[in-house]
Every structure is written in structure tokens, then in C-alpha cells.
Design a protein around this motif. Structure first.
Motif, PDB file in Angstrom:
ATOM      1  N   GLY A 122      47.385  59.493  39.396  1.00  0.00           N
ATOM      2  CA  GLY A 122      48.361  59.284  38.545  1.00  0.00           C
ATOM      3  C   GLY A 122      49.329  58.207  38.271  1.00  0.00           C
ATOM      4  N   LEU A 127      54.926  55.242  37.556  1.00  0.00           N
ATOM      5  CA  LEU A 127      54.558  56.475  38.333  1.00  0.00           C
ATOM      6  C   LEU A 127      54.223  57.716  37.411  1.00  0.00           C
ATOM      7  N   PRO A 128      53.937  58.779  37.925  1.00  0.00           N
ATOM      8  CA  PRO A 128      53.600  60.201  37.066  1.00  0.00           C
ATOM      9  C   PRO A 128      54.510  60.266  36.099  1.00  0.00           C
ATOM     10  N   ASP A 129      56.060  59.900  36.519  1.00  0.00           N
ATOM     11  CA  ASP A 129      57.219  60.393  35.615  1.00  0.00           C
ATOM     12  C   ASP A 129      57.447  59.303  34.458  1.00  0.00           C
ATOM     13  N   GLY A 130      56.722  58.254  34.633  1.00  0.00           N
ATOM     14  CA  GLY A 130      56.829  57.391  33.765  1.00  0.00           C
ATOM     15  C   GLY A 130      57.710  56.002  34.114  1.00  0.00           C
ATOM     16  N   SER A 131      58.333  56.307  35.278  1.00  0.00           N
ATOM     17  CA  SER A 131      59.241  55.151  35.644  1.00  0.00           C
ATOM     18  C   SER A 131      58.536  53.983  36.297  1.00  0.00           C
ATOM     19  N   THR A 189      65.347  52.700  31.508  1.00  0.00           N
ATOM     20  CA  THR A 189      65.520  53.770  32.766  1.00  0.00           C
ATOM     21  C   THR A 189      66.100  52.992  33.763  1.00  0.00           C
TER      22      THR A 189
END
Ligand code: SF4
Length: 202
Positions: free
Chosen positions: A55, A81-85, A119
Motif C-alpha cells: 500500500g 502512504l496509503p492515505d496519499g501523504s 498537505t
């Protein structure tokens, strides 16, 4: 508009302003075993491309820019990371440098990523090839301030083109430019001048 400052110059400046001036103003560069090893690792890390595992998407040789802070360069590795950060990962061949020089470079990458990805980037990693371990670096307000101070210092060096005095301390033992810099040479004589080689009868 102020000129963009290279991320690598921030690292050189944070380590030693004179080293930064030798490289970025006087264009002096030498390669010792450590810089050669570091170069090989950078080339591997900068091979480009992306891969995904568990991921986490790994992007290599990602160009970075911050128009707000006037910074630009290339990240060894950025993990999404999986959350896009994004999290920057900087590869280093030698020991941790004094004066947070590597941390300043990594934090500057994060400040670019924050602008590019809109972000927050609270932390990143420095990977030490000697130990095959990576350590987390938190991007504190103090470290972010150190990035901007280094950026302003580099800008001033490029503007004045004045070579700062040598550090002449423990940093010089780690420095690939020690021979060119001559940090412990008497400062009353011009760099490279050896008074003992001059014959009086000439
Ligand atoms: S030898 Fe010492 S003073 Fe000279 S550039 Fe390197 S760290 Fe700085």
C-alpha cells in the motif's frame, strides 16, 4: 524574485558555510571514498520510477520545488502512504553529520512536498547504508527555521561571493574538501602559498 536555492546547497551550508562556498561559488569538488559511495547510492536511488508494496508507493528521483520558500532539487525517495501523504527518505553513506546538515536537507524536501501536495509532512527518514537502518526525523519549527536560515545564508554567499573563514574543528575530519580548503593553514598567507618553499636568494 529571489533565485531558487538547491537543496544540496542547504546541506553543504548547514554543515559548513565555507564548504558551501567552495562548492557553489568556487566550483571546487573532490571525490573521496565516502562521496563516491554516496554518489553510487544516489544514482541507485535516482534511477527513477515508482513501485508499490504494502500500500506504500515509492517514487525515486522526484523533482521538488517550493515557490514559497525558493527551493528546488531532487528527492532520493518519496514514499506515498496509503492515505496519499508523502514522506521523504534521504540516503546517506556515512555517519550522521554534525550540525543537523542532513536533517536540514530532508526538512527542506518536506517543505517542498507540503507545497506540491498541499498537505502537512510532519516527519521523514534518513537511511544510513552503513547500518542498513533508517531513522525518523521530526520536522520541528526549529528545524524548519534552520532550513530558512540556511537558504538565506546560501543566498548571501552567492551574492557576495566571499569565502567564509574555515571551521577548523572536528567537521574538517569528515570533509571531502579538506585538502583544497586547508582549514589549519596560517591565514596571514594567501591560500596555497607555502612560505617555507620560497628561497631568499631567488
Ligand atoms: S575542511 Fe573544514 S572548514 Fe574547510 S570546508 Fe571542510 S569543514 Fe569547512
Amino acid at each position: 524574485m529571489d533565485e531558487f536555492i538547491m537543496l544540496s546547497a542547504l546541506q553543504h551550508y548547514a554543515f559548513c558555510p565555507r564548504q558551501c562556498a567552495l562548492i557553489h561559488v568556487e566550483q571546487v569538488w573532490t571525490e573521496n571514498a565516502q562521496t563516491a559511495r554516496g554518489q553510487q547510492q544516489h544514482e541507485r536511488a535516482h534511477g527513477g520510477g515508482t513501485e508499490e508494496r504494502g500500500g506504500v508507493r515509492t517514487m525515486r528521483a522526484l523533482p521538488l520545488v517550493s515557490r514559497v520558500h525558493g527551493l528546488m532539487g531532487v528527492a532520493d525517495v518519496v514514499e506515498l502512504l496509503p492515505d496519499g501523504s508523502p514522506r521523504p527518505v534521504e540516503y546517506k553513506s556515512g555517519r550522521a553529520k554534525p550540525r543537523l546538515a542532513d536533517e536540514v536537507q530532508l526538512c527542506a524536501q518536506a517543505m517542498c512536498l507540503e507545497e506540491m501536495f498541499s498537505t502537512d509532512v510532519p516527519a521523514g527518514f534518513i537511511y544510513h547504508s552503513a547500518s542498513h537502518k533508517r531513522r525518523e526525523v521530526a520536522f520541528t519549527p526549529e528545524l524548519r527555521r534552520a532550513v530558512l536560515d540556511a537558504r538565506d545564508g546560501v543566498r548571501e554567499l552567492l551574492r557576495t561571493r566571499v569565502l567564509p573563514p574555515p571551521a577548523a574543528d572536528a567537521r574538517c575530519e569528515l570533509c571531502s574538501l579538506k585538502d583544497e580548503c586547508e582549514p589549519f593553514a596560517p591565514r596571514d598567507f594567501p591560500r596555497g602559498f607555502d612560505p617555507f618553499s620560497t628561497r631568499l636568494d631567488e
